[in-house]
Scaffold this active site. Structure first.
Site, PDB file in Angstrom:
ATOM      1  N   ASP A  35       0.731  -1.144   0.017  1.00  0.00           N
ATOM      2  CA  ASP A  35       0.005   0.036  -0.180  1.00  0.00           C
ATOM      3  C   ASP A  35       0.858   1.187   0.085  1.00  0.00           C
ATOM      4  OD1 ASP A  35       0.669  -0.740   2.688  1.00  0.00           O
ATOM      5  OD2 ASP A  35      -0.891   0.737   3.526  1.00  0.00           O
ATOM      6  N   GLU A  60       0.126  -1.164   5.981  1.00  0.00           N
ATOM      7  CA  GLU A  60       1.322  -0.606   6.911  1.00  0.00           C
ATOM      8  C   GLU A  60       1.160   0.883   6.805  1.00  0.00           C
ATOM      9  OE1 GLU A  60       4.928   1.038   7.934  1.00  0.00           O
ATOM     10  OE2 GLU A  60       3.961   1.630   6.024  1.00  0.00           O
TER      11      GLU A  60
END
Length: 402
Positions: free
Chosen positions: A103, A164
């Site tokens: 991400d 994350e």
């Protein structure tokens, strides 16, 4: 410093020859902001196909449930993307964990979506350094390791999570499960542009404090109201006063309020706390609860605390220091100067270290300006860091320990 052996040299050449730049360009061209589930699904599929070149099992793991407080004060479930997990040789004598994230901080509607060359060897683009470049380094290093005579001595889990950038709430349990019993861990956040690694890190906690007051007419009977917005502002100031060398405090946002002629009966204070140690973390949480109780008493309101410390502090203990020294030794063998310093940022390395596993968490390529539209990757460092990672893993295989 020990120069690479002939066997190591052959493995290092394979690592540097991997098509990392092409992979970064392909993966970074797909938006994978943490909330873009469609983009994350596409990237997860691309990564699963790429990592299928390794032996072992490749699977996509469903995210754990995540909750958040919306601006209206309602606790809502949040959807996250699947995480990639690769497991190879779980019975080998040396077990490693390698982690990264797919991400980025750039949402699907963010204007920063494309790649461009800033200079020879400097690529600007969303996630190029943070951290699709790091994922490419993981795959290159492991592919080279698989061709080494030492491969049978090493087993590993690779975990590429989808959340994350928002704290790994949907993947923290998976990280902890995979870290258990590992010899060491490497996380592939980008190194600084000059190659410096992150050493010690503080912890981090994000909190939402819901404050329930009482509405009243702002002109006719304001004294009968209990102003939640004022209480939230007072709490922000009290928490801000907790700042010290051991604790960073950032009151970030207050949601609440309404028409000018109504005493607001609800507000939500969002605050981030970053303690330097476990002791500072415990003291910060105690102080937070104490100040909330004081606000309830002094403003005659009711408060509800949501959130917690999702990243424990990551000090450099003896085992972690030995792993850093090994990375420096391997860097020296490759002609790379390796240094590290404490940083105020946090990452999955915090969670791994909390499991008692030594970790170096900036093994990715060199780059900078991450989390901004100026993010850049120094593309020549892809081969450099793939070789460094492969050599570290080979020498861990030889030693059998950190």
């Amino acid at each position: 410093m020990t120069s690479p052996t002939a066997t190591e040299t052959a493995t290092l050449e394979r690592a540097s020859d991997a098509p990392m730049l092409a992979q970064v360009e392909r993966w970074a061209a797909v938006n994978s902001g943490t909330g873009n589930l469609a983009g994350l699904k596409t990237v997860a599929g691309l990564l699963a196909d790429a990592f299928a070149a390794l032996p072992g099992e490749v699977r996509l793991v469903p995210p754990a449930p995540v909750e958040s407080v919306d601006p209206e004060g309602t606790v809502q479930a949040i959807e996250r993307g699947e995480h990639l997990h690769v497991r190879v040789r779980p019975d080998a004598p040396v077990q490693l964990l390698l982690t990264g994230h797919m991400d980025t901080v750039f949402a699907a509607d963010h204007p920063f979506q494309s790649l461009r060359w800033l200079d020879d060897g400097v690529l600007n683009g969303p996630g190029t350094a943070d951290m699709k470049g790091g994922i490419a380094v993981i795959l290159a290093a492991l592919s080279a390791l698989e061709a080494s005579p030492l491969a049978d001595r090493v087993g590993y889990d690779v975990m590429i999570n989808s959340d994350e950038e928002t704290g790994s709430h949907a993947s923290a349990a998976l990280i902890a499960a995979l870290a258990a019993g590992k010899t060491a861990a490497l996380t592939f956040e980008p190194a600084l542009a000059d190659g410096t690694l992150a050493g010690a890190r503080p912890g981090s906690g994000n909190f939402s404090i819901l404050i329930h007051g009482r509405s009243a007419h702002a002109g006719r009977n304001p004294d009968e109201g209990r102003n939640a917005l004022v209480a939230a502002a007072d709490l922000a100031l009290r928490l801000n006063a907790l700042k010290s060398l051991d604790l960073k405090v950032n009151p970030a946002k207050i949601d609440g309020g309404g028409p000018n002629n109504v005493v607001p009966d609800q507000a939500i204070l969002r605050v981030n706390l970053r303690p330097a140690s476990l002791e500072a973390m415990a003291a910060a949480e105690a102080a937070l609860r104490s100040h909330i109780a004081g606000i309830e008493r002094d403003h005659d309101v009711h408060c509800h605390l949501h959130g917690g410390f999702n990243r424990p502090p990551k000090p450099l203990d003896a085992a972690a220091t030995r792993l850093f020294e090994l990375v420096r030794e391997c860097g020296g063998a490759l002609g790379i100067d390796i240094a590290w310093k404490a940083t105020g940022g946090v990452c999955d390395g915090n969670n791994i270290a909390a499991c008692g596993i030594p970790v170096v968490d900036t093994m990715g390529p060199r780059g900078g300006a991450i989390h901004s539209a100026d993010e850049f990757l120094i593309t020549g460092s892809l081969a450099e860091r793939a070789q460094l990672s492969a050599l570290v893993m080979m020498r861990l295989a030889e030693r059998g320990t950190v």
